[in-house]
Design a protein around this motif. Structure first.
Motif, PDB file in Angstrom:
ATOM      1  N   PHE A 279       0.835  -1.198   0.000  1.00 15.24           N
ATOM      2  CA  PHE A 279       0.000   0.000   0.000  1.00 15.24           C
ATOM      3  C   PHE A 279       0.875   1.254   0.000  1.00 15.24           C
ATOM      4  O   PHE A 279       0.598   2.214  -0.704  1.00 15.24           O
ATOM      5  N   GLY A 280       1.954   1.216   0.769  1.00 16.81           N
ATOM      6  CA  GLY A 280       2.849   2.369   0.893  1.00 16.81           C
ATOM      7  C   GLY A 280       3.596   2.725  -0.372  1.00 16.81           C
ATOM      8  O   GLY A 280       4.017   3.873  -0.544  1.00 16.81           O
ATOM      9  N   VAL A 281       3.770   1.769  -1.277  1.00 11.58           N
ATOM     10  CA  VAL A 281       4.471   2.047  -2.543  1.00 11.58           C
ATOM     11  C   VAL A 281       3.505   2.029  -3.727  1.00 11.58           C
ATOM     12  O   VAL A 281       3.924   1.920  -4.874  1.00 11.58           O
ATOM     13  N   ASP A 282       2.200   2.160  -3.409  1.00 10.02           N
ATOM     14  CA  ASP A 282       1.157   2.207  -4.448  1.00 10.02           C
ATOM     15  C   ASP A 282       1.140   0.973  -5.347  1.00 10.02           C
ATOM     16  O   ASP A 282       0.883   1.076  -6.546  1.00 10.02           O
ATOM     17  N   ASP A 283       1.412  -0.199  -4.773  1.00 13.87           N
ATOM     18  CA  ASP A 283       1.333  -1.450  -5.531  1.00 13.87           C
ATOM     19  C   ASP A 283      -0.120  -1.942  -5.521  1.00 13.87           C
ATOM     20  O   ASP A 283      -0.448  -2.959  -4.923  1.00 13.87           O
ATOM     21  N   LEU A 284      -0.996  -1.198  -6.195  1.00 12.60           N
ATOM     22  CA  LEU A 284      -2.411  -1.570  -6.226  1.00 12.60           C
ATOM     23  C   LEU A 284      -2.659  -2.924  -6.873  1.00 12.60           C
ATOM     24  O   LEU A 284      -3.468  -3.697  -6.369  1.00 12.60           O
ATOM     25  N   PRO A 285      -1.983  -3.253  -7.971  1.00 12.43           N
ATOM     26  CA  PRO A 285      -2.225  -4.577  -8.557  1.00 12.43           C
ATOM     27  C   PRO A 285      -1.832  -5.723  -7.620  1.00 12.43           C
ATOM     28  O   PRO A 285      -2.400  -6.800  -7.687  1.00 12.43           O
ATOM     29  N   GLY A 286      -0.891  -5.486  -6.713  1.00 10.97           N
ATOM     30  CA  GLY A 286      -0.440  -6.535  -5.811  1.00 10.97           C
ATOM     31  C   GLY A 286      -1.297  -6.711  -4.573  1.00 10.97           C
ATOM     32  O   GLY A 286      -1.217  -7.743  -3.910  1.00 10.97           O
TER      33      GLY A 286
ATOM     34  N   GLN B 165      -2.422  12.848   1.717  1.00  9.17           N
ATOM     35  CA  GLN B 165      -1.380  13.803   2.087  1.00  9.17           C
ATOM     36  C   GLN B 165      -0.584  13.343   3.294  1.00  9.17           C
ATOM     37  O   GLN B 165       0.560  13.743   3.476  1.00  9.17           O
ATOM     38  N   HIS B 166      -1.216  12.505   4.104  1.00  7.05           N
ATOM     39  CA  HIS B 166      -0.539  11.976   5.289  1.00  7.05           C
ATOM     40  C   HIS B 166      -1.187  10.636   5.638  1.00  7.05           C
ATOM     41  O   HIS B 166      -2.410  10.526   5.648  1.00  7.05           O
ATOM     42  N   PHE B 167      -0.366   9.628   5.895  1.00  5.09           N
ATOM     43  CA  PHE B 167      -0.874   8.327   6.318  1.00  5.09           C
ATOM     44  C   PHE B 167       0.192   7.715   7.213  1.00  5.09           C
ATOM     45  O   PHE B 167       1.313   7.461   6.771  1.00  5.09           O
ATOM     46  N   ASP B 168      -0.165   7.516   8.465  1.00  2.00           N
ATOM     47  CA  ASP B 168       0.806   7.022   9.428  1.00  2.00           C
ATOM     48  C   ASP B 168       0.214   5.866  10.220  1.00  2.00           C
ATOM     49  O   ASP B 168      -0.801   6.038  10.906  1.00  2.00           O
ATOM     50  N   VAL B 169       0.814   4.713  10.100  1.00  2.00           N
ATOM     51  CA  VAL B 169       0.442   3.573  10.931  1.00  2.00           C
ATOM     52  C   VAL B 169       1.219   3.716  12.226  1.00  2.00           C
ATOM     53  O   VAL B 169       2.451   3.687  12.234  1.00  2.00           O
TER      54      VAL B 169
ATOM     55  N   VAL C 113      -4.976  -2.364  13.581  1.00  5.22           N
ATOM     56  CA  VAL C 113      -4.062  -1.341  13.102  1.00  5.22           C
ATOM     57  C   VAL C 113      -4.619   0.025  13.490  1.00  5.22           C
ATOM     58  O   VAL C 113      -5.788   0.320  13.216  1.00  5.22           O
ATOM     59  N   LEU C 114      -3.799   0.845  14.110  1.00 10.00           N
ATOM     60  CA  LEU C 114      -4.197   2.189  14.509  1.00 10.00           C
ATOM     61  C   LEU C 114      -3.291   3.199  13.835  1.00 10.00           C
ATOM     62  O   LEU C 114      -2.086   2.962  13.685  1.00 10.00           O
ATOM     63  N   GLY C 115      -3.866   4.320  13.433  1.00 10.74           N
ATOM     64  CA  GLY C 115      -3.059   5.351  12.810  1.00 10.74           C
ATOM     65  C   GLY C 115      -3.837   6.625  12.572  1.00 10.74           C
ATOM     66  O   GLY C 115      -4.944   6.805  13.080  1.00 10.74           O
ATOM     67  N   GLU C 116      -3.244   7.510  11.782  1.00 13.39           N
ATOM     68  CA  GLU C 116      -3.841   8.791  11.421  1.00 13.39           C
ATOM     69  C   GLU C 116      -3.626   9.042   9.945  1.00 13.39           C
ATOM     70  O   GLU C 116      -2.663   8.541   9.347  1.00 13.39           O
ATOM     71  N   PHE C 117      -4.515   9.851   9.363  1.00 10.46           N
ATOM     72  CA  PHE C 117      -4.419  10.160   7.944  1.00 10.46           C
ATOM     73  C   PHE C 117      -4.948  11.560   7.656  1.00 10.46           C
ATOM     74  O   PHE C 117      -5.680  12.137   8.462  1.00 10.46           O
ATOM     75  N   THR C 118      -4.573  12.082   6.496  1.00 11.90           N
ATOM     76  CA  THR C 118      -5.189  13.261   5.896  1.00 11.90           C
ATOM     77  C   THR C 118      -5.350  12.956   4.421  1.00 11.90           C
ATOM     78  O   THR C 118      -4.374  12.581   3.749  1.00 11.90           O
ATOM     79  N   HIS C 119      -6.576  13.075   3.926  1.00 10.10           N
ATOM     80  CA  HIS C 119      -6.872  12.877   2.513  1.00 10.10           C
ATOM     81  C   HIS C 119      -7.476  14.154   1.951  1.00 10.10           C
ATOM     82  O   HIS C 119      -8.269  14.823   2.623  1.00 10.10           O
ATOM     83  N   LYS C 120      -7.146  14.467   0.715  1.00 12.43           N
ATOM     84  CA  LYS C 120      -7.765  15.572  -0.006  1.00 12.43           C
ATOM     85  C   LYS C 120      -8.610  14.966  -1.116  1.00 12.43           C
ATOM     86  O   LYS C 120      -8.110  14.202  -1.947  1.00 12.43           O
ATOM     87  N   VAL C 121      -9.902  15.292  -1.126  1.00 13.78           N
ATOM     88  CA  VAL C 121     -10.817  14.764  -2.126  1.00 13.78           C
ATOM     89  C   VAL C 121     -10.540  15.472  -3.450  1.00 13.78           C
ATOM     90  O   VAL C 121     -10.585  16.705  -3.529  1.00 13.78           O
ATOM     91  N   ILE C 122     -10.252  14.713  -4.476  1.00 15.58           N
ATOM     92  CA  ILE C 122      -9.877  15.275  -5.771  1.00 15.58           C
ATOM     93  C   ILE C 122     -11.024  16.068  -6.389  1.00 15.58           C
ATOM     94  O   ILE C 122     -10.820  17.163  -6.917  1.00 15.58           O
ATOM     95  N   SER C 123     -12.246  15.572  -6.301  1.00 10.23           N
ATOM     96  CA  SER C 123     -13.377  16.231  -6.963  1.00 10.23           C
ATOM     97  C   SER C 123     -13.822  17.528  -6.296  1.00 10.23           C
ATOM     98  O   SER C 123     -14.382  18.397  -6.960  1.00 10.23           O
ATOM     99  N   THR C 124     -13.581  17.682  -4.982  1.00 10.40           N
ATOM    100  CA  THR C 124     -14.051  18.879  -4.279  1.00 10.40           C
ATOM    101  C   THR C 124     -12.926  19.765  -3.774  1.00 10.40           C
ATOM    102  O   THR C 124     -13.159  20.927  -3.441  1.00 10.40           O
ATOM    103  N   GLY C 125     -11.722  19.220  -3.666  1.00 13.32           N
ATOM    104  CA  GLY C 125     -10.607  19.981  -3.110  1.00 13.32           C
ATOM    105  C   GLY C 125     -10.627  20.066  -1.592  1.00 13.32           C
ATOM    106  O   GLY C 125      -9.755  20.672  -0.985  1.00 13.32           O
ATOM    107  N   LYS C 126     -11.629  19.455  -0.953  1.00 13.95           N
ATOM    108  CA  LYS C 126     -11.743  19.485   0.504  1.00 13.95           C
ATOM    109  C   LYS C 126     -10.907  18.367   1.124  1.00 13.95           C
ATOM    110  O   LYS C 126     -10.821  17.272   0.574  1.00 13.95           O
ATOM    111  N   SER C 127     -10.351  18.671   2.291  1.00 13.50           N
ATOM    112  CA  SER C 127      -9.559  17.673   3.011  1.00 13.50           C
ATOM    113  C   SER C 127     -10.307  17.188   4.248  1.00 13.50           C
ATOM    114  O   SER C 127     -11.156  17.892   4.779  1.00 13.50           O
ATOM    115  N   PHE C 128      -9.977  15.984   4.650  1.00 11.45           N
ATOM    116  CA  PHE C 128     -10.457  15.470   5.923  1.00 11.45           C
ATOM    117  C   PHE C 128      -9.345  14.651   6.554  1.00 11.45           C
ATOM    118  O   PHE C 128      -8.535  14.042   5.866  1.00 11.45           O
TER     119      PHE C 128
END
Length: 133
Positions: free
Chosen positions: A16-23, A68-72, A84-99
């Motif tokens: 997941f960390g190296v964007d190996d989506l097919p794997g 933008q941020h993903f920390d396990v 698994v516990l962690g924190e994240f920040t995602h920016k929605v591409i279609s709206t530009g809003k972050s959560f």
């Protein structure tokens, strides 16, 4: 030799960390159960069953947000279950809003494959970020 829960979970987050989506789907059992509660406006929510559905889940996820941020922070293993516990920040591409926020994921591994994957996050914040108004 069958991989244990710790090895499978570590491999999952490594891919997941190296964007190996097919794997990613090959780490899941054919009849894997994936549960992500949340509003229908969030494209990756729902109850999905099967490796093919898992593949679609991750494709929808990465197409919808810029992570933008993903920390396990911690992985705890108890037999076939990992928490698994962690924190994240995602920016929605279609709206530009972050959560942002904390997350928890329960992963169940049997016979070296992920049988169940269930996420817990602030679904209200995600829905608000996807709301275009």
């Amino acid at each position: 030799m069958t991989r244990n829960t710790t090895e499978v979970v570590q491999e999952f987050f490594g891919r997941f960390g190296v964007d190996d989506l097919p794997g990613l789907p090959e780490l899941f059992a054919e009849e894997a159960d994936l549960v992500v509660a949340g509003a229908p406006v969030v494209p990756w929510t729902g109850h999905l069953v099967g490796r093919h559905e898992v593949e679609g889940y991750f494709q929808r996820f990465v197409a919808a947000v810029d992570t933008q941020h993903f920390d396990v922070e911690r992985i705890a293993v108890d037999g076939e279950d990992a928490f698994v516990l962690g924190e994240f920040t995602h920016k929605v591409i279609s709206t530009g809003k972050s959560f942002s926020g904390p997350f928890a994921i329960r992963i169940t591994v049997r016979d070296g494959l992920i049988q169940r994957y269930q996420t817990f996050e602030d679904s209200y914040a995600a829905a608000m970020a996807f709301d275009g108004s």
